[in-house]
Design a protein around this motif. Structure first.
Motif, PDB file in Angstrom:
ATOM      1  N   VAL A 183      40.366  49.546  48.246  1.00 31.12           N
ATOM      2  CA  VAL A 183      40.350  49.180  49.670  1.00 31.12           C
ATOM      3  C   VAL A 183      41.018  50.285  50.478  1.00 31.12           C
ATOM      4  N   MET A 236      44.154  40.827  44.668  1.00 26.99           N
ATOM      5  CA  MET A 236      44.552  41.962  45.493  1.00 26.99           C
ATOM      6  C   MET A 236      45.810  42.559  44.830  1.00 26.99           C
ATOM      7  N   SER A 237      46.477  43.499  45.514  1.00 20.85           N
ATOM      8  CA  SER A 237      47.591  44.201  44.857  1.00 20.85           C
ATOM      9  C   SER A 237      48.662  43.243  44.322  1.00 20.85           C
ATOM     10  N   ILE A 261      34.516  43.908  53.527  1.00 24.71           N
ATOM     11  CA  ILE A 261      35.346  42.795  53.058  1.00 24.71           C
ATOM     12  C   ILE A 261      36.046  42.055  54.190  1.00 24.71           C
ATOM     13  N   ARG A 315      40.100  43.717  44.338  1.00 21.59           N
ATOM     14  CA  ARG A 315      40.148  44.560  45.537  1.00 21.59           C
ATOM     15  C   ARG A 315      41.572  45.039  45.798  1.00 21.59           C
ATOM     16  N   LEU A 316      41.848  46.297  45.504  1.00 20.22           N
ATOM     17  CA  LEU A 316      43.205  46.802  45.635  1.00 20.22           C
ATOM     18  C   LEU A 316      43.311  47.898  46.689  1.00 20.22           C
ATOM     19  N   GLY A 317      44.261  47.699  47.602  1.00 21.89           N
ATOM     20  CA  GLY A 317      44.546  48.709  48.619  1.00 21.89           C
ATOM     21  C   GLY A 317      45.889  49.363  48.340  1.00 21.89           C
ATOM     22  N   THR A 318      46.962  48.613  48.618  1.00 21.66           N
ATOM     23  CA  THR A 318      48.319  49.126  48.490  1.00 21.66           C
ATOM     24  C   THR A 318      48.616  49.716  47.101  1.00 21.66           C
ATOM     25  N   MET A 369      33.643  35.545  47.112  1.00 15.49           N
ATOM     26  CA  MET A 369      34.876  36.293  47.350  1.00 15.49           C
ATOM     27  C   MET A 369      35.903  35.349  47.941  1.00 15.49           C
ATOM     28  N   ILE A 387      40.332  34.985  49.341  1.00 19.44           N
ATOM     29  CA  ILE A 387      41.744  35.371  49.464  1.00 19.44           C
ATOM     30  C   ILE A 387      42.524  34.058  49.337  1.00 19.44           C
ATOM     31  N   ASN A 397      37.433  46.924  55.933  1.00 18.66           N
ATOM     32  CA  ASN A 397      37.353  45.628  56.605  1.00 18.66           C
ATOM     33  C   ASN A 397      36.967  45.718  58.080  1.00 18.66           C
ATOM     34  N   LYS A 443      40.940  50.830  53.829  1.00 18.92           N
ATOM     35  CA  LYS A 443      41.226  50.585  55.255  1.00 18.92           C
ATOM     36  C   LYS A 443      42.545  51.236  55.640  1.00 18.92           C
TER      37      LYS A 443
HETATM   38  C1  LIG Z   1      43.338  44.581  52.700  1.00 13.12           C
HETATM   39  C2  LIG Z   1      42.528  43.753  51.835  1.00 13.12           C
HETATM   40  C3  LIG Z   1      42.622  43.847  50.434  1.00 13.12           C
HETATM   41  C4  LIG Z   1      43.610  44.761  49.724  1.00 13.12           C
HETATM   42  O1  LIG Z   1      44.912  44.289  49.924  1.00 13.12           O
HETATM   43  P1  LIG Z   1      46.163  44.948  49.157  1.00 13.12           P
HETATM   44  O2  LIG Z   1      47.186  43.854  49.176  1.00 13.12           O
HETATM   45  O3  LIG Z   1      46.564  46.129  49.961  1.00 13.12           O
HETATM   46  O4  LIG Z   1      45.721  45.290  47.794  1.00 13.12           O
HETATM   47  C5  LIG Z   1      41.784  43.053  49.680  1.00 13.12           C
HETATM   48  N1  LIG Z   1      40.900  42.204  50.238  1.00 13.12           N
HETATM   49  C6  LIG Z   1      40.778  42.081  51.578  1.00 13.12           C
HETATM   50  C7  LIG Z   1      39.767  41.118  52.128  1.00 13.12           C
HETATM   51  C8  LIG Z   1      41.582  42.835  52.410  1.00 13.12           C
HETATM   52  O5  LIG Z   1      41.467  42.701  53.752  1.00 13.12           O
END
Ligand SMILES: *Cc1c(COP(=O)(O)O)cnc(C)c1O
Length: 218
Positions: free
Chosen positions: A33, A193-194, A80, A209-212, A161, A163, A56, A35
Motif C-alpha cells: 500500500v 494490514m500492518s 482499496i 495489504r501492508l503499508g506501514t 475485502m 478492515i 486509496n 498511499k
Molecule cells: C492504508 C490501508 C492499508 C495499509 O495500512 P497499514 O496499517 O499502513 O499497513 C490497508 N488497507 C486499506 C484499505 C488501507 O486504507
C-alpha cells in the motif's frame, strides 16, 4: 539500516513462514500500500521485486502510476479506498483491481464503464465485517443481494475485502470473512494490514495489504 528493500525481503520470508506454519494451502500475495509515498519509494519496492500495489485515492494514483506502469506492464494496481461514482472512469485508466465495491450505484457505474471501454477489471466487494455504523462496506447480511446485482450487471466478483474493527482481536472477524467467501465460492480474501496480518494469514487470507510495515510511517 532498515530500508524498503530489507523490510520487503523480511516480509516475504515471514509471510511464507506463517502460511506454512498454519498449513494454509496458499501463500498470500502481498499488496504494497503506497498511499502517501513517493514514486522514489515505490521504485525501490519494484526493484526489490514487488509487483502488486494498492492506493486509496484516485487522484493520487493518477499522479504517480501511469508513468511507472508504462515501464513495468506486469504491475497490478489495486483500488482499496472509498470510491465515488464520478471517479470510476479515472479508475479504469490506471487500476487493475477494485477491492472496495460497497453499493449498487457503484456496481451500475462499473458496468457502464466496462461497456464504454470494452475493458474488465477484477472486482472484490468490501465487507463491513464488524457491522460498524461509521465504516464502509456492505454488511454480511446484504452481501447476497449485492452479488445478485453484480451477476445481472456482468460485474464479475472474485473476492471480498475487509478492515476489521480497530482495537479488537481481528482473528474471529477474519475467520468469518473466510467463511463468507467460501459460502459464495469467491476465490480471494483480502484482509490483514500492518497491525494484524499474522492473524489474517492464519484465517486464510489470499491477499494482505501492508503499508506501514513496508514504507514506514509517513
Ligand atoms: C492504508 C490501508 C492499508 C495499509 O495500512 P497499514 O496499517 O499502513 O499497513 C490497508 N488497507 C486499506 C484499505 C488501507 O486504507
Amino acid at each position: 539500516m532498515e530500508t524498503i528493500t530489507t523490510r520487503l525481503k523480511t516480509l516475504y520470508n515471514e509471510i511464507q513462514h506463517l502460511a506454512t506454519q498454519c498449513n494454509s494451502q496458499n501463500t498470500p500475495k502481498l499488496v504494497a500500500v503506497s498511499k502517501y509515498h513517493s514514486a522514489e519509494s515505490i521504485m525501490e519496492a519494484i526493484k526489490a521485486g514487488q509487483r502488486i500495489f494498492g492506493e486509496n485515492k484516485v487522484q493520487e494514483a493518477l499522479s504517480k502510476w501511469p508513468e511507472i506502469k508504462s515501464h513495468y506492464p506486469d504491475i497490478q494496481l489495486h483500488m482499496i479506498g472509498p470510491l465515488q461514482t464520478n471517479k470510476v472512469a479515472d479508475v479504469f485508466k490506471v487500476f487493475d483491481v477494485i477491492e472496495s465495491i460497497d453499493r449498487p450505484k457503484l456496481v451500475k457505474e462499473i458496468a457502464k464503464q466496462q461497456e464504454k471501454t470494452d475493458k474488465v477489471l477484477r472486482y472484490f466487494i468490501q465487507i463491513n465485517i464488524g457491522n460498524e455504523p461509521q465504516k464502509a462496506g456492505v454488511t454480511p447480511e446484504d452481501l447476497p443481494s449485492l452479488l445478485t446485482l453484480c451477476g445481472q450487471m456482468k460485474v464479475d466478483i472474485s473476492g471480498l475485502m475487509c478492515i476489521p474493527p480497530a482495537k479488537e482481536n481481528a482473528l474471529p472477524y477474519f475467520k468469518r470473512m473466510h467463511m463468507l467467501a467460501d459460502q459464495h465460492q469467491l476465490q480471494d480474501c483480502s484482509m490483514g494490514m500492518s497491525g494484524d496480518y499474522p492473524e489474517a494469514i492464519k484465517a486464510g487470507a489470499t491477499l494482505i495489504r501492508l503499508g506501514t510495515a513496508i514504507f514506514g510511517s509517513r
